[in-house]
Design a protein around this motif. Structure first.
Motif, PDB file in Angstrom:
ATOM      1  N   LEU A  74       0.848  -1.183   0.000  1.00 40.91           N
ATOM      2  CA  LEU A  74       0.000   0.000   0.000  1.00 40.91           C
ATOM      3  C   LEU A  74       0.882   1.229   0.000  1.00 40.91           C
ATOM      4  CD1 LEU A  74      -2.711   1.254   0.011  1.00 40.91           C
ATOM      5  CD2 LEU A  74      -2.728   1.166   2.475  1.00 40.91           C
ATOM      6  N   PHE A  76       1.024   5.340  -0.471  1.00 36.88           N
ATOM      7  CA  PHE A  76       0.243   6.563  -0.585  1.00 36.88           C
ATOM      8  C   PHE A  76       0.998   7.619  -1.372  1.00 36.88           C
ATOM      9  CE2 PHE A  76      -2.587   5.680   3.253  1.00 36.88           C
ATOM     10  CZ  PHE A  76      -3.588   5.255   2.412  1.00 36.88           C
ATOM     11  N   LEU A 120      14.645   1.912  -1.441  1.00 35.22           N
ATOM     12  CA  LEU A 120      15.544   2.163  -0.322  1.00 35.22           C
ATOM     13  C   LEU A 120      14.825   1.935   1.005  1.00 35.22           C
ATOM     14  CD1 LEU A 120      18.370   3.297  -0.947  1.00 35.22           C
ATOM     15  CD2 LEU A 120      17.600   5.463  -0.038  1.00 35.22           C
ATOM     16  N   VAL A 121      13.525   2.315   1.043  1.00 35.19           N
ATOM     17  CA  VAL A 121      12.793   2.172   2.300  1.00 35.19           C
ATOM     18  C   VAL A 121      12.113   0.816   2.395  1.00 35.19           C
ATOM     19  CG1 VAL A 121      12.384   4.626   2.393  1.00 35.19           C
ATOM     20  CG2 VAL A 121      10.649   3.164   1.444  1.00 35.19           C
ATOM     21  N   ARG A 124      13.016  -1.850   5.093  1.00 34.50           N
ATOM     22  CA  ARG A 124      12.996  -1.398   6.488  1.00 34.50           C
ATOM     23  C   ARG A 124      11.591  -1.314   7.061  1.00 34.50           C
ATOM     24  NH1 ARG A 124      17.279   0.821   8.598  1.00 34.50           N
ATOM     25  NH2 ARG A 124      19.174   0.717   7.352  1.00 34.50           N
ATOM     26  N   VAL A 125      10.644  -0.873   6.249  1.00 38.30           N
ATOM     27  CA  VAL A 125       9.311  -0.631   6.804  1.00 38.30           C
ATOM     28  C   VAL A 125       8.289  -1.477   6.063  1.00 38.30           C
ATOM     29  CG1 VAL A 125       9.732   1.657   7.685  1.00 38.30           C
ATOM     30  CG2 VAL A 125       9.150   1.383   5.310  1.00 38.30           C
ATOM     31  N   THR A 129       3.426   1.447   8.040  1.00 37.09           N
ATOM     32  CA  THR A 129       4.573   2.344   8.083  1.00 37.09           C
ATOM     33  C   THR A 129       5.089   2.633   6.679  1.00 37.09           C
ATOM     34  OG1 THR A 129       5.108   0.987   9.977  1.00 37.09           O
ATOM     35  CG2 THR A 129       6.554   2.796   9.520  1.00 37.09           C
ATOM     36  N   LEU A 132       2.944   5.241   5.296  1.00 32.31           N
ATOM     37  CA  LEU A 132       3.250   6.572   5.832  1.00 32.31           C
ATOM     38  C   LEU A 132       4.511   7.140   5.210  1.00 32.31           C
ATOM     39  CD1 LEU A 132       2.391   6.248   9.594  1.00 32.31           C
ATOM     40  CD2 LEU A 132       1.179   7.442   7.809  1.00 32.31           C
ATOM     41  N   VAL A 133       5.563   6.296   5.075  1.00 30.02           N
ATOM     42  CA  VAL A 133       6.820   6.798   4.519  1.00 30.02           C
ATOM     43  C   VAL A 133       6.610   7.230   3.073  1.00 30.02           C
ATOM     44  CG1 VAL A 133       9.140   6.152   3.859  1.00 30.02           C
ATOM     45  CG2 VAL A 133       8.275   5.483   6.055  1.00 30.02           C
ATOM     46  N   LEU A 135       3.822   8.197   1.793  1.00 27.92           N
ATOM     47  CA  LEU A 135       3.049   9.438   1.866  1.00 27.92           C
ATOM     48  C   LEU A 135       3.988  10.611   2.097  1.00 27.92           C
ATOM     49  CD1 LEU A 135       0.274  10.923   2.233  1.00 27.92           C
ATOM     50  CD2 LEU A 135       0.537  10.510   4.640  1.00 27.92           C
ATOM     51  N   GLY A 136       4.962  10.414   2.998  1.00 28.77           N
ATOM     52  CA  GLY A 136       5.933  11.471   3.276  1.00 28.77           C
ATOM     53  C   GLY A 136       6.742  11.829   2.050  1.00 28.77           C
ATOM     54  N   LEU A 137       7.282  10.819   1.364  1.00 24.81           N
ATOM     55  CA  LEU A 137       8.080  11.091   0.166  1.00 24.81           C
ATOM     56  C   LEU A 137       7.238  11.824  -0.877  1.00 24.81           C
ATOM     57  CD1 LEU A 137      10.023   7.727  -0.242  1.00 24.81           C
ATOM     58  CD2 LEU A 137      10.915   9.908   0.505  1.00 24.81           C
TER      59      LEU A 137
ATOM     60  N   VAL B 495       7.996  16.420   7.542  1.00 30.57           N
ATOM     61  CA  VAL B 495       7.865  15.196   6.764  1.00 30.57           C
ATOM     62  C   VAL B 495       9.222  14.515   6.622  1.00 30.57           C
ATOM     63  CG1 VAL B 495       7.392  14.341   4.469  1.00 30.57           C
ATOM     64  CG2 VAL B 495       5.814  15.905   5.503  1.00 30.57           C
ATOM     65  N   MET B 498      10.116  12.815   9.740  1.00 30.45           N
ATOM     66  CA  MET B 498       9.399  11.548   9.880  1.00 30.45           C
ATOM     67  C   MET B 498      10.071  10.453   9.066  1.00 30.45           C
ATOM     68  SD  MET B 498       5.575  10.550   8.700  1.00 30.45           S
ATOM     69  CE  MET B 498       5.914  10.360   6.975  1.00 30.45           C
ATOM     70  N   VAL B 499      10.413  10.781   7.801  1.00 26.51           N
ATOM     71  CA  VAL B 499      11.011   9.757   6.950  1.00 26.51           C
ATOM     72  C   VAL B 499      12.332   9.281   7.548  1.00 26.51           C
ATOM     73  CG1 VAL B 499      12.022   9.368   4.683  1.00 26.51           C
ATOM     74  CG2 VAL B 499       9.868  10.553   4.873  1.00 26.51           C
ATOM     75  N   LEU B 502      11.678   7.158  10.686  1.00 28.62           N
ATOM     76  CA  LEU B 502      11.116   5.847  10.367  1.00 28.62           C
ATOM     77  C   LEU B 502      12.153   4.930   9.731  1.00 28.62           C
ATOM     78  CD1 LEU B 502       7.506   6.449   9.107  1.00 28.62           C
ATOM     79  CD2 LEU B 502       8.278   5.497  11.241  1.00 28.62           C
ATOM     80  N   LEU B 503      13.094   5.525   9.004  1.00 29.68           N
ATOM     81  CA  LEU B 503      14.114   4.673   8.384  1.00 29.68           C
ATOM     82  C   LEU B 503      15.078   4.133   9.428  1.00 29.68           C
ATOM     83  CD1 LEU B 503      14.884   6.434   5.030  1.00 29.68           C
ATOM     84  CD2 LEU B 503      13.596   4.372   5.470  1.00 29.68           C
TER      85      LEU B 503
END
Lengths: 344, 514
Positions: A74, A76, A120-121, A124-125, A129, A132-133, A135-137, B495, B498-499, B502-503
């Motif tokens: 999933l 976002f 890259l992420v 890890r998540v 999560t 959310l990551v 969504l952040g990017l 943001v 947060m990234v 979280l990493l």
């Protein structure tokens, strides 16, 4: 050969309808096929435009279906995939004067780079999560596009405009050609996706969606399979963005926002999550509904859109294509019973 | 001690880095600026916390990512504004809402009624739909004609913007009480009551599982309460309106806070019971459902209150002015109720920067007590750890789910009504705050209650410090350049934080490792 035709009756029929559609609409409007062929203005041209938008949306939605419906990730931040393609195209053509082919090469490189960024992420998540990551990017990219520092290239919150499209594919004068190019692109993307999902790699992706731990236990390094799906999805979405920039006069920064990811989610929910041709059905439904509602109801159209969304989630969770597949036996039986009724 | 250090190595480093940033930030600005920015950060953090804590309670126990939380925050703010500026609308709404609820309050009686009715199976299948259709027709006839004194979004002179502006300047537009014209009062009331009972009966017919119900007077309590509220609302309509209009703005604000919070609780309970509950087996669909709900909520707010932004006036208690202001000490402030107070040479707005953080602190402590010291809190904490086990112990966890969802939405609505006087009301207030709350939770740990508070404060602080430095600029060492962060950097910085967090720590700062 005969077997091929009988197995793909529905798809081939749809294809035929799509090819003939501009001319048929032209005939209803009183324009001869010749007029339609030289892009005379009229109802046919308008319908072509609507269809092009639907094809672009379908290509974008199918790319989301691959990572959400097939692989079960999933994200976002999916609108970023589309927006990177759209903005790179616009900037390359407008600010650097690239022609189409180098631009296409550039957005492919861009798409692979951003897929690697998301990858890259990846290890890890997981689950929420990861959502959310991404969504952040995605929002960082949205903010970047909107910021005044980048305004020279992206047009900040007004949107990117003034992209000069080469004459041979210009949406104003050569719309029929654009229509067929987009149709071919969509079909190619669909065939590639079909092949990917049915390949051993795609099977592992489905296994990851169903149970990642078990896929890992069977000895697959799930990271590489997720990366493959992500890269293919990113390439396709960027391609959709490329055509979006060519077709639309303005690339609005909304295509980088969260709302556009929700659009993709809505489309594949209407069509059926995890069914590839659901993306096309969903895009047709979504665009026509949106167009019709905005025309007849006006501003409150998104209220009805939201209501349809909720009703679909509650009552038709597998979407149109998914429900069709589940019930195809019953539908066939009912159809035969109906025919018998008339036959007697 | 040593093992503690080793286990929490990264977390300690993260805190050290943040403390270093805070000290560095303090070096760059004057003391009064620092204090004000710190307080503003706390204020933003408190509002964020009210949304984030409810969200994290819901996510922790129910595993539902309620993406409509920001919209519910906004709805709380708008309801609060309505009670403060148009109490007559609120009073007029009491009766129809109580009547609609009354039928559903009889929930336990219907199975008994249904067991008396003998019908063929096809009739049995049609009957509920027929009942629902009939009652919807009655609602459709009566509800649009029911007189409710309301503003007019289309007409500027009667729009919420004008009402808000007049209320802010201390006067009121003349408000005409609405009266029954197209329907008579008795037929409207009886029709609503009947339609409500019929629709509730129709819906209860869908549930065919056999149940044994013993009728006692207890089954009728809520029905009676709803009826009494409805009758009181009709009979004393004008008296209540006059009373509320005559009320001092402090008390009116208090009523608004209570009403907004309660409506949040009711909305949350309804949402869980009707929409979320059927989907516990399909978590992804719950997520999509809440997304759709948030779109619907925003559109409803646009249809009812309109698109333009407006402000809600502060209660008198925090809005004094005159010669003696700004107050220099507490006694002085108490005497004049100044809107600002001088604190270490900085002008601090009392409502925004002292009252809101205090409320945030009170909520933090009271929820903490609820979680740690009561039976309900014990069930919630146990449910977060292992839901099935709690269910196996014979606890009705479904009811706890509804309560927690209602509590979470109530907290969001409380945050909304508190934020309305300081940040104003707009259609977009929910989304931006919700993104903040989500970031705060991701930083602090998604299901961790203290983490929600910590993350909210961090997010608030960072944003406020960057806004402040956008005004005064950061001199970059060894050069003459002064770097001024631009407004887009405010959301981008949180943001990015947060990234990064979280990493390094996928479960957030205080979240437990799986």
């Amino acid at each position: 050969m005969k077997k091929f035709f009988s197995a793909n009756r529905g798809s081939l029929f749809t294809l035929l309808v799509l090819i003939l559609m501009p001319f048929i609409v032209g005939l209803f409007d009183g324009a001869s096929p010749a007029t339609v062929f030289v892009n005379g203005s009229g109802q046919a041209k308008f319908i072509e435009g609507l269809a092009i938008e639907i094809f672009i949306l379908a290509v974008y939605a199918i790319s989301f279906d691959l990572i959400f419906g097939i692989t079960g990730l999933l994200s976002f931040g999916h609108s970023m995939f589309f927006a990177v393609g759209a903005y790179l195209t616009g900037i390359a053509i407008k600010s650097f004067g690239y022609s189409l082919l180098p631009t296409l090469g550039l957005i492919f490189v861009g798409a692979v780079v951003q897929a690697l960024l998301f990858a890259l992420v990846l290890p890890r998540v997981k689950g929420i999560t990861f959502a959310l990551v991404t969504l952040g990017l995605g929002s960082v990219f949205h903010i970047l596009v909107m910021s005044s520092e980048m305004g020279k290239y992206t047009g900040s919150d007004v949107g990117l405009q003034g992209v000069i499209v080469p004459d041979f594919i210009s949406p104003a004068n050569e719309r029929l050609r654009f229509y067929f190019v987009m149709l071919v692109v969509m079909i190619l993307v669909y065939l590639i996706y079909q092949r990917f999902v049915n390949s051993p790699t795609g099977r592992v992706c489905v296994a990851i969606r169903e149970n990642e731990g078990r896929a890992r236990m069977l000895g697959y390094n799930t990271f590489y399979f997720k990366l493959a799906a992500l890269t293919l999805s990113s390439l396709t979405a960027a391609l959709a963005g490329f055509f979006h920039t060519l077709y639309q006069p303005i690339v609005s920064p909304n295509v980088a926002g969260m709302g556009f990811t929700v659009t993709a989610l809505l489309i594949i929910l209407i069509g059926g999550v995890g069914t590839l041709n659901g993306a096309f059905v969903g895009a047709v439904m979504y665009r026509l509904l949106d167009y019709g509602l905005r025309r007849y109801i006006g501003e409150s159209a998104s209220f009805i859109n939201g209501a349809i969304y909720v009703l679909f989630v509650l009552f038709i969770p597998y979407g149109i294509v998914g429900t069709w597949r589940l019930r195809s036996f019953e539908i066939k039986q009912g159809w035969e019973r109906l025919l018998k009724l008339f036959g007697q | 001690m040593n093992s503690f250090l080793r286990k929490n190595f990264i977390v300690i480093i993260a805190f050290a880095v943040m403390a270093a940033f805070l000290i560095a930030a303090a070096q760059g600005m004057e003391k009064k600026d620092f204090v004000i920015t710190l307080l503003r950060g706390l204020a933003v953090g408190s509002i964020t916390f009210l949304v984030a804590s409810g969200f994290s309670l819901i996510f922790g126990l129910l595993d539902v990512l309620n993406l409509a939380h920001g919209t519910l925050f906004m709805i709380g703010a708008y309801i609060g504004w309505t009670v403060v500026v148009r109490p007559d609308t609120f009073v007029d709404l009491l009766t129809p809402l109580a009547l609609i609820a009354s039928g559903f309050a009889l929930g336990d009686v219907y199975p008994l009624l249904a067991s008396r009715i003998r019908l063929g199976s096809s009739m049995r299948r049609i009957l509920p739909w027929a009942l629902i259709l009939v009652s919807l027709l009655i609602f459709w006839r009566i509800l649009p004609r029911y007189p409710i004194a309301i503003w007019d979004v289309e007409n500027y002179g009667q729009s919420p913007v004008t009402f808000a502006f007049m209320a802010d300047s201390g006067t009121r537009l003349p408000v005409l009480p609405a009266a029954f014209t197209e329907v008579t009062m008795s037929s409207a009331l009886i029709g609503l009551l009947l339609a409500s009972i019929v629709i509730a009966f129709g819906i209860s017919l869908f549930d065919t599982s056999p149940r044994t119900v013993k009728l006692t007077w207890k089954n009728f309590i809520w029905f009676a309460v709803a009826l009494i509220v409805a009758i009181v609302g009709v009979v004393f309509n004008n008296a209540m309106t006059d009373y509320l209009f005559g009320l001092n703005s402090n008390w009116l604000f208090f009523v608004a806070v209570v009403v907004a919070t309660l409506s949040g609780v009711v909305l949350g309970g309804l949402m869980e019971a009707t929409l979320i509950r059927p989907l516990y087996s399909r978590p992804i669909y719950q997520l999509m459902l809440t997304l759709g709900m948030s779109a619907i909520g925003i559109e409803m707010v646009r249809a009812i209150w309109g698109r333009p932004e407006f402000v809600m006036s502060k209660p008198e208690f925090f809005n004094g002015g005159g010669e003696a202001c700004p107050a220099t000490n507490f006694a002085d402030w108490w005497a004049n109720h100044c809107s600002t107070i001088l604190f270490l040479d900085g002008r601090v707005r009392v409502y925004n920067e002292i009252f809101i953080p205090l409320v945030g602190l009170v909520v933090l402590v009271s929820i903490w007590i609820l979680l740690q010291r009561t039976r309900l809190g014990m069930i919630i904490r146990a449910g977060v750890q292992d839901r099935e086990m709690v269910e196996a112990l014979g606890i009705n966890i479904r009811r706890v789910f509804t309560m927690v969802f209602a509590l979470g939405v109530g907290l969001a609505a409380l945050g909304g009504v508190l934020a309305a006087p300081s940040s104003g009301l707009s259609n977009a207030m929910g989304e931006s705050l919700f993104l903040n709350a989500l970031i705060a939770l991701a930083i602090g740990g998604l299901t961790n209650y203290p983490g929600a508070a910590l993350g909210s404060v961090i997010v608030g602080m960072i944003q406020q410090f960057i806004i402040k430095y956008g005004q005064i600029g950061i001199p970059i060492p060894f050069t003459d350049i002064v770097f001024k962060p631009t407004p887009p950097l405010v959301p981008a910085s949180t943001v990015m934080l947060m990234v990064i967090i979280l990493l390094i720590l996928p479960n957030g700062l205080l979240g437990k490792k799986e």
